[in-house]
Design a protein around this motif. Structure first.
Motif, PDB file in Angstrom:
ATOM      1  N   MET A   1     -21.418 -80.152   6.180  1.00  0.00           N
ATOM      2  CA  MET A   1     -22.387 -81.213   5.881  1.00  0.00           C
ATOM      3  C   MET A   1     -22.351 -82.289   6.971  1.00  0.00           C
ATOM      4  O   MET A   1     -21.281 -82.712   7.405  1.00  0.00           O
ATOM      5  N   LYS A   2     -23.526 -82.704   7.418  1.00  0.00           N
ATOM      6  CA  LYS A   2     -23.610 -83.764   8.433  1.00  0.00           C
ATOM      7  C   LYS A   2     -23.540 -85.135   7.766  1.00  0.00           C
ATOM      8  O   LYS A   2     -23.878 -85.288   6.593  1.00  0.00           O
ATOM      9  N   CYS A   3     -23.164 -86.136   8.554  1.00  0.00           N
ATOM     10  CA  CYS A   3     -23.013 -87.487   8.006  1.00  0.00           C
ATOM     11  C   CYS A   3     -24.320 -88.017   7.388  1.00  0.00           C
ATOM     12  O   CYS A   3     -24.294 -88.596   6.308  1.00  0.00           O
ATOM     13  N   ASN A   4     -25.437 -87.819   8.082  1.00  0.00           N
ATOM     14  CA  ASN A   4     -26.671 -88.412   7.527  1.00  0.00           C
ATOM     15  C   ASN A   4     -27.068 -87.775   6.197  1.00  0.00           C
ATOM     16  O   ASN A   4     -27.580 -88.441   5.308  1.00  0.00           O
ATOM     17  N   LYS A   5     -26.764 -86.494   6.039  1.00  0.00           N
ATOM     18  CA  LYS A   5     -27.028 -85.810   4.766  1.00  0.00           C
ATOM     19  C   LYS A   5     -26.064 -86.370   3.689  1.00  0.00           C
ATOM     20  O   LYS A   5     -26.467 -86.629   2.547  1.00  0.00           O
ATOM     21  N   GLU A  27     -17.860 -83.923  -1.464  1.00  0.00           N
ATOM     22  CA  GLU A  27     -16.477 -84.376  -1.621  1.00  0.00           C
ATOM     23  C   GLU A  27     -15.589 -83.868  -0.479  1.00  0.00           C
ATOM     24  O   GLU A  27     -14.719 -84.587   0.012  1.00  0.00           O
ATOM     25  N   ALA A  28     -15.863 -82.635  -0.040  1.00  0.00           N
ATOM     26  CA  ALA A  28     -15.100 -82.091   1.092  1.00  0.00           C
ATOM     27  C   ALA A  28     -15.375 -82.933   2.336  1.00  0.00           C
ATOM     28  O   ALA A  28     -14.454 -83.312   3.066  1.00  0.00           O
ATOM     29  N   HIS A  29     -16.655 -83.285   2.541  1.00  0.00           N
ATOM     30  CA  HIS A  29     -17.013 -84.105   3.697  1.00  0.00           C
ATOM     31  C   HIS A  29     -16.316 -85.472   3.624  1.00  0.00           C
ATOM     32  O   HIS A  29     -15.778 -85.964   4.622  1.00  0.00           O
ATOM     33  N   LEU A  30     -16.310 -86.076   2.431  1.00  0.00           N
ATOM     34  CA  LEU A  30     -15.699 -87.408   2.271  1.00  0.00           C
ATOM     35  C   LEU A  30     -14.194 -87.369   2.527  1.00  0.00           C
ATOM     36  O   LEU A  30     -13.598 -88.349   2.947  1.00  0.00           O
ATOM     37  N   THR A  31     -13.588 -86.218   2.255  1.00  0.00           N
ATOM     38  CA  THR A  31     -12.148 -86.088   2.496  1.00  0.00           C
ATOM     39  C   THR A  31     -11.827 -86.174   3.981  1.00  0.00           C
ATOM     40  O   THR A  31     -10.841 -86.779   4.385  1.00  0.00           O
ATOM     41  N   CYS A  33     -14.152 -87.094   6.613  1.00  0.00           N
ATOM     42  CA  CYS A  33     -14.904 -88.028   7.461  1.00  0.00           C
ATOM     43  C   CYS A  33     -14.577 -89.477   7.066  1.00  0.00           C
ATOM     44  O   CYS A  33     -15.005 -89.953   6.015  1.00  0.00           O
ATOM     45  N   ASN A  34     -13.838 -90.139   7.920  1.00  0.00           N
ATOM     46  CA  ASN A  34     -13.435 -91.528   7.625  1.00  0.00           C
ATOM     47  C   ASN A  34     -14.631 -92.458   7.480  1.00  0.00           C
ATOM     48  O   ASN A  34     -14.640 -93.332   6.619  1.00  0.00           O
ATOM     49  N   HIS A  35     -15.614 -92.252   8.346  1.00  0.00           N
ATOM     50  CA  HIS A  35     -16.793 -93.128   8.309  1.00  0.00           C
ATOM     51  C   HIS A  35     -17.502 -93.043   6.965  1.00  0.00           C
ATOM     52  O   HIS A  35     -17.760 -94.058   6.320  1.00  0.00           O
TER      53      HIS A  35
ATOM     54  N   VAL B 116     -27.189 -96.737   8.760  1.00  0.00           N
ATOM     55  CA  VAL B 116     -25.888 -97.306   8.435  1.00  0.00           C
ATOM     56  C   VAL B 116     -25.182 -97.680   9.741  1.00  0.00           C
ATOM     57  O   VAL B 116     -25.018 -96.841  10.623  1.00  0.00           O
ATOM     58  N   ARG B 117     -24.855 -98.949   9.858  1.00  0.00           N
ATOM     59  CA  ARG B 117     -24.213 -99.409  11.099  1.00  0.00           C
ATOM     60  C   ARG B 117     -22.743 -99.748  10.908  1.00  0.00           C
ATOM     61  O   ARG B 117     -21.954 -99.661  11.829  1.00  0.00           O
ATOM     62  N   GLU B 118     -22.399-100.194   9.694  1.00  0.00           N
ATOM     63  CA  GLU B 118     -21.025-100.644   9.447  1.00  0.00           C
ATOM     64  C   GLU B 118     -20.221 -99.516   8.806  1.00  0.00           C
ATOM     65  O   GLU B 118     -20.491 -99.114   7.680  1.00  0.00           O
ATOM     66  N   PHE B 119     -19.217 -99.010   9.536  1.00  0.00           N
ATOM     67  CA  PHE B 119     -18.413 -97.912   9.002  1.00  0.00           C
ATOM     68  C   PHE B 119     -16.982 -98.328   8.688  1.00  0.00           C
ATOM     69  O   PHE B 119     -16.148 -97.501   8.349  1.00  0.00           O
ATOM     70  N   ALA B 120     -16.669 -99.604   8.863  1.00  0.00           N
ATOM     71  CA  ALA B 120     -15.278-100.032   8.690  1.00  0.00           C
ATOM     72  C   ALA B 120     -14.938-100.220   7.212  1.00  0.00           C
ATOM     73  O   ALA B 120     -15.791-100.569   6.409  1.00  0.00           O
ATOM     74  N   ASP B 121     -13.672 -99.976   6.872  1.00  0.00           N
ATOM     75  CA  ASP B 121     -13.184-100.339   5.533  1.00  0.00           C
ATOM     76  C   ASP B 121     -13.161-101.852   5.417  1.00  0.00           C
ATOM     77  O   ASP B 121     -13.150-102.562   6.420  1.00  0.00           O
ATOM     78  N   TRP B 122     -13.121-102.322   4.158  1.00  0.00           N
ATOM     79  CA  TRP B 122     -13.039-103.763   3.942  1.00  0.00           C
ATOM     80  C   TRP B 122     -11.591-104.216   3.822  1.00  0.00           C
ATOM     81  O   TRP B 122     -10.700-103.442   3.465  1.00  0.00           O
TER      82      TRP B 122
END
Lengths: 78, 203
Positions: A1-5, A27-31, A33-35, B116-122
């Motif tokens: 999955m890409k970030c924009n999706k 959920e896999a992507h969120l695990t 991808c820090n952003h 989305v421009r802000e990717f930092a944690d708070w």
């Protein structure tokens, strides 16, 4: 999955509206991808902050004026 | 037969409504007591100032009182009062900035890409770091940066806890439009708040 999706599905994910397959992919992507995880986490916090019951509490004088106005209305209607 | 307010308190909402319709003022007052805090907050959230929020609160319950005989119990009393309050609040906004803004029919596209421009944690616990008054100011400034039609959807869904369908009904929008606006409102508020709360921010 890409970030924009992932970002696009975030809101429906927060509302529990995604089907099982899409949810697992997200959920896999969120695990990994820090952003996107930060966007997910801070979106949740955004909602929590606005829901804080202490915010914009009803001042006692405003409440008293409301009830006075209602009683006046009641008298007019009688 | 006269009833004590305590008796009215113990009864459920449809009984309160029947009593209020029959002219029992204590029953109506009990309904007001249940929802006045939420309606005031709704007014604050949509109009962004105390004077308008107080007007919205008073107008909403005065009109509810006046039109109670017309209230059909196929929706919740709360949803009905919310609809009256939202109309009052949007009317306030229209009066205040009629030349600049059209509240519900925003020119903004519901479906375009959200950037989305802000990717930092708070930083942890902004609600403890900032004083209550300061936090209210920050949240309100962020909300006011959204078109009223977007922030109203956000408040009804995420703060007041109305369902997507109830929100659509209150605002005369389609379910799809409510979802699209909620998505954009959440991400834009987050973006605004991130500027202040992100790790490494000065304030």
């Amino acid at each position: 999955m890409k970030c924009n999706k992932a970002i696009k599905e975030l809101s429906a994910y927060l509302d529990g509206e995604l089907d099982a397959e899409l949810r697992q992919t997200l959920e896999a992507h969120l695990t990994y991808c820090n952003h996107c995880h930060a966007v997910y986490d801070t979106t949740k916090k955004t909602i929590e902050l606005y829901c804080d019951g202490k915010l914009f509490s009803l001042p006692e004088d405003v409440r008293a004026r409301l009830h006075d106005a209602l009683r006046r209305k009641l008298q007019e209607c009688k | 037969m006269a009833q004590t307010p305590q008796v009215a308190l113990a009864r459920d909402e449809s009984h309160l409504i029947s009593e209020a319709k029959a002219g029992n003022y204590a029953a109506f007052e009990e309904l007001v007591n249940r929802y006045e805090k939420k309606i005031y907050r709704l007014g604050m959230n949509i109009t962004g100032n105390r004077e308008d929020a107080e007007d919205v609160l008073q107008e909403a319950f005065l009109k509810a009182f006046e039109h109670l005989p017309e209230f059909r119990e196929d929706s919740r009393f709360y949803t009905w009062v919310v609809r009256i309050a939202v109309n009052e609040a949007l009317m306030k906004l229209r009066k205040r900035r009629s030349s600049r803004e059209v509240p519900m029919e925003s020119q903004e596209d519901d479906s375009g890409e959200v950037v989305v421009r802000e990717f930092a944690d708070w930083k942890p616990n902004p609600e403890q770091v900032f004083a209550q008054v300061e936090l209210e100011r920050i949240l309100q400034t962020a909300a006011n940066s959204l078109p009223p039609g977007f922030r109203t959807v956000f408040y009804l869904r995420d703060v007041e806890g109305l369902s997507t369908e109830e929100t659509a009904e209150v605002l005369n929008l389609s379910v799809g439009a409510v979802k699209a606006r909620l998505f954009r409102a959440r991400l834009r508020l987050r973006e605004e708040l991130s500027k202040i709360f992100k790790r490494g921010a000065n304030s």
